[in-house]
Design a protein around this motif. Structure first.
Motif: not given
Ligand SMILES: Nc1ncnc2c1ncn2[C@@H]1O[C@H](COP(=O)(O)OP(=O)(O)OP(=O)(O)O)[C@@H](O)[C@H]1O
Ligand SMILES: [Mg+2]
Length: 316
Positions: A36, A43, A176, A208-209, A211, A214, A221, A223, A247
Motif C-alpha cells: 500500500v 508500488k 490493483e 491495492t488501495h 483497505m 487488505i 503489509i 507500506v 501508516t
C-alpha cells in the motif's frame, strides 16, 4: 524456511532518477503480501522490477532479487520469458497492458498456454472456461471470441486475472487487480484469488488501495512512501498498531460509512531526484522532531514479530 521471493536493498531508477530506495522484502509460499502507499510511491515500479518489465528507461542500480533461488537480475532474457506466465504471473494495473488489443481473447489464452507446454485442445478450452466462470464471467464462449475493446473495463480486468492464473503460477504479482470491479464481483474475485492460494500455495504480492481487500485477504503489509518501504509487518500488527506516522495517517484516511471523519494527509511527498534531509515524510508528519528534518539514519526500527518501521520514534 527460504522465501519464494527475496528482495534485498533494491534501488531502481528511471532515466537516472532514483525511484526505489533500499527496498528489502521477503515473501513465502502461500502468503499474500499487500503493498500500500499513495499514488506515485513506487508500488508498480516494485512489481515491474520483480517481473523484469521496467522498460527501456528503467534500471536496477543495486540490490538482489531472487525467485526460488533464481537471480532475477542476472537471468537471461529467454529464461525470464520462460518463468513469466508459467511460474511468475502478473496482473498489470491497466488490463490493457496484459492483453494484445488486436488479438481475440481466446487466441491470447491459447498462446499463453502453448508457450509453456503441450495441452490437449479440449481440456484447455474447459480449463479456460472454468477459470472465466470462477471469475464470474459466465459468457465464456463470447468472451473468448471477443477483442479486448469489446469488453467492459471490469470484464477485461477479470480476463487479465484469468490469463495470469490459468497456469497456476507459484508467484502472482497483482497491481490493483480489483480496482475496476463493483463490490460484489470484487468479493468473488478476491475469493477466487484466495482459492488459488489455498489450492496451489501461490504466493502473491498485491498492490491495492482498497483497505477492505487488505484487511480480508493479506497476511503481511508493506507500506511504501516516496520509493521506500516505511513499515512492514503482519496485517494485524500494522493495522492495529501502526508505528510509522505515515501508516497511521493512511489508516486514519480510510473512508468509514459510519463513525469518525476521514482525515486526509496534507502536503506532498518529496520530488524524486530532489535531495531532502532526514525522513522523506518529515515535512508532512505531525509528530516530526527537529532531528527528523536533519541527518536521520533511515534504519529499520524493530517492534518484534517481524514488524518494523523506518521511523526511529514510533507512534505508540
Ligand atoms: N516508465 C517510466 N518511466 C519514467 N518514470 C516512471 C515510469 N514508470 C513510473 N515512473 C515514475 O516512477 C514513480 C513511481 O511510479 P509508480 O507507477 O511506481 O507509482 P505507484 O505507487 O504505482 O502509483 P499509483 O498508485 O498511482 O499506481 C512516479 O514518479 C512515476 O512517474
Ligand atoms: Mg501503480
Amino acid at each position: 524456511m527460504t522465501p519464494i521471493l527475496s528482495i534485498q536493498q533494491l534501488d531502481v531508477s528511471y532515466c537516472g532518477t532514483r525511484i526505489l530506495n533500499d527496498v528489502t522484502l521477503a515473501l513465502h509460499t502461500g502468503k499474500i503480501l499487500g503493498v500500500v502507499g499513495e499514488s506515485g510511491s513506487g508500488k508498480s515500479t516494485l512489481l515491474q522490477a520483480v517481473i523484469g518489465l521496467l522498460g527501456d528507461h528503467g534500471r536496477i542500480d543495486h540490490g538482489k532479487l531472487e525467485f526460488d533461488g533464481i537471480d532475477l537480475i542476472r537471468i537471461k532474457k529467454k529464461d525470464m520469458r520462460r518463468l513469466r506466465g508459467k511460474r511468475l504471473g502478473m496482473v498489470f494495473q491497466h488490463p490493457g497492458a496484459s492483453m494484445n488489443p488486436i488479438r481475440k481473447i481466446g487466441v491470447q489464452f491459447l498462446e499463453a498456454l502453448h508457450a509453456h507446454g503441450d495441452f490437449d485442445k479440449k481440456e484447455v478450452r474447459t480449463r479456460i472456461l472454468n477459470m472465466l466462470s470462477e471469475l464470474r464471467l459466465t459468457d465464456g464462449e463470447r468472451i473468448l471470441n471477443s477483442y479486448p475493446f469489446e469488453l467492459s473495463g471490469g470484464m477485461n480486468q477479470r480476463v487479465a486475472i484469468a490469463l495470469a492464473m490459468v497456469l497456476h503460477p507459484e508467484l502472482l504479482l497483482a497491481d490493483e487487480p480489483t480496482s475496476a470491479l463493483d463490490v460484489t464481483v470484487q468479493a468473488q474475485v478476491v475469493r477466487q484469488l484466495m482459492d488459488l492460494r489455498d489450492h496451489f500455495g501461490t504466493a502473491m504480492m498485491m498492490v491495492t488501495h482498497n483497505m477492505g481487500v487488505i484487511s480480508y485477504m493479506v497476511d503481511q503489509i508493506a507500506v511504501m512512501y516516496a520509493g521506500r518501504v516505511v513499515e512492514y509487518g503482519n496485517k494485524l500488527d500494522v493495522m492495529k498498531h501502526p508505528q510509522h506516522p505515515y501508516t497511521k495517517a493512511l489508516i486514519a484516511a480510510i473512508p468509514q460509512l459510519h463513525g469518525r471523519k476521514m482525515v486526509g494527509i496534507p502536503g506532498q511527498p518529496p520530488v524524486f531526484g530532489e535531495p531532502y534531509a532526514g525522513c522523506p515524510f518529515a515535512a508532512r508528519c505531525t509528530s516530526a522532531r527537529a532531528a527528523c528534518r536533519q541527518e536521520l539514519k533511515l534504519v529499520p526500527n524493530d517492534y518484534g514479530n517481524g514488524h518494523w518501521t523506518l521511523c526511529p520514534y514510533g507512534c505508540d
